[in-house]
Design an enzyme around this catalytic site. Sequence first.
Site, PDB file in Angstrom:
ATOM      1  N   CYS A 187      -2.516   9.792  12.138  1.00 16.76           N
ATOM      2  CA  CYS A 187      -2.572   8.413  11.639  1.00 16.76           C
ATOM      3  C   CYS A 187      -2.487   8.321  10.117  1.00 16.76           C
ATOM      4  O   CYS A 187      -2.214   7.254   9.571  1.00 16.76           O
ATOM      5  CB  CYS A 187      -3.850   7.728  12.119  1.00 16.76           C
ATOM      6  SG  CYS A 187      -4.000   7.675  13.923  1.00 16.76           S
ATOM      7  N   HIS A 203      -5.249   1.660   7.420  1.00 13.09           N
ATOM      8  CA  HIS A 203      -4.866   2.053   8.777  1.00 13.09           C
ATOM      9  C   HIS A 203      -5.684   1.256   9.776  1.00 13.09           C
ATOM     10  O   HIS A 203      -6.914   1.223   9.713  1.00 13.09           O
ATOM     11  CB  HIS A 203      -5.100   3.545   8.962  1.00 13.09           C
ATOM     12  CG  HIS A 203      -5.024   3.997  10.383  1.00 13.09           C
ATOM     13  ND1 HIS A 203      -3.983   3.640  11.212  1.00 13.09           N
ATOM     14  CD2 HIS A 203      -5.870   4.764  11.127  1.00 13.09           C
ATOM     15  CE1 HIS A 203      -4.185   4.169  12.402  1.00 13.09           C
ATOM     16  NE2 HIS A 203      -5.326   4.860  12.381  1.00 13.09           N
ATOM     17  N   ASN A 259      -3.806   0.539  17.499  1.00 13.04           N
ATOM     18  CA  ASN A 259      -3.661   1.671  16.586  1.00 13.04           C
ATOM     19  C   ASN A 259      -2.262   2.250  16.749  1.00 13.04           C
ATOM     20  O   ASN A 259      -1.963   2.896  17.752  1.00 13.04           O
ATOM     21  CB  ASN A 259      -4.734   2.718  16.912  1.00 13.04           C
ATOM     22  CG  ASN A 259      -4.668   3.935  16.014  1.00 13.04           C
ATOM     23  OD1 ASN A 259      -3.677   4.198  15.344  1.00 13.04           O
ATOM     24  ND2 ASN A 259      -5.746   4.713  16.010  1.00 13.04           N
TER      25      ASN A 259
END
Length: 326
Positions: free
Chosen positions: A112, A253, A283
């Site tokens: 990520c 994020h 996500n």
Amino acid sequence: MRSQIVGTGSYAPEKVVTNADLEKIVDTNDQWIVERTGIRERRVIAEGEATSDLAVRACQRALEQAKLDPKDVEAIIVGTVTSDYPFPSLATVLQGKLGNKKAFAFDVSAACAGSIYAMAVGDRFVSSGAVKNALIVGADALTRICDWTDRNTCILFGDGAGAMVLRPTSDARRGIANIRLHADGSYVPILFQPGGGSKDPISERVVREKSHFIKMKGQEVFKVAVRSLEETCREVLEAEKLTPGDVTYVIAHQANKRILDATLSRLGIPAQKCWMNLERYGNTSAASVPMTLDEANRAGWFKPGDTILVMAIGGGLAWGAGIIRW
């Protein structure tokens, strides 16, 4: 000389999977998901579609905004953990789809945090004068490595891509000011994809045990994420002689609303300064930061001189933060 973001773009697949849809698959419900994650729906890549298909659309939009011909890109750096193939790199596939023959191209694997890692690498190439036009991409299709019978993980992830065009600027008041990156391999077991690599190659057993899917210990990730993000944000702010109060906007994020809320609270930054799209996309891994940046940019959030704090953390664990002067 600094590198400056002169174009942004993003793309998400058309298929929407809502929390109500997930209620039919696993033992969960909309209220439980929203309270613990902030997610209401996510986008899922279509059958026959690959991560590169998402990435190329995001890149086209970023290049169009930058008024740059794809053929003039000199570097393509992609953050991803779900490339089309084990090899070659997604960046190389993307170069071909863009009709580019000039750029060197490679992937960065930081889960990520991939796009921040890729941005840091691209910044070095551009600010050093090695290249004039760099295409930085974050793209992932985590739903392809997600166990749809595991309610702890399948509720979290969505697919998407985001892109940024970097060019040099001599204006000391603009551009990427500072990026700090970190990693700690002792945390590998709390968020990783155990099967399918050289340690445990794909086999009937791996598929039967579903070890080729994402495995996560959510509570442990939460604790490390909040602490690490706060520390790194303070590190990069201090390096630029800034305080949290100097931050105009935050691009973070979009992993989990509770992680974001806790991190912003510790930093003393109002939540309204942070662009949020988590409830619509979930996500999206490496795609998250550039997708969020593009949405905020196209909504007219940023003005010249704004101080933007970016941050991300992902499997590895790998994380980073940066300061952008818009």
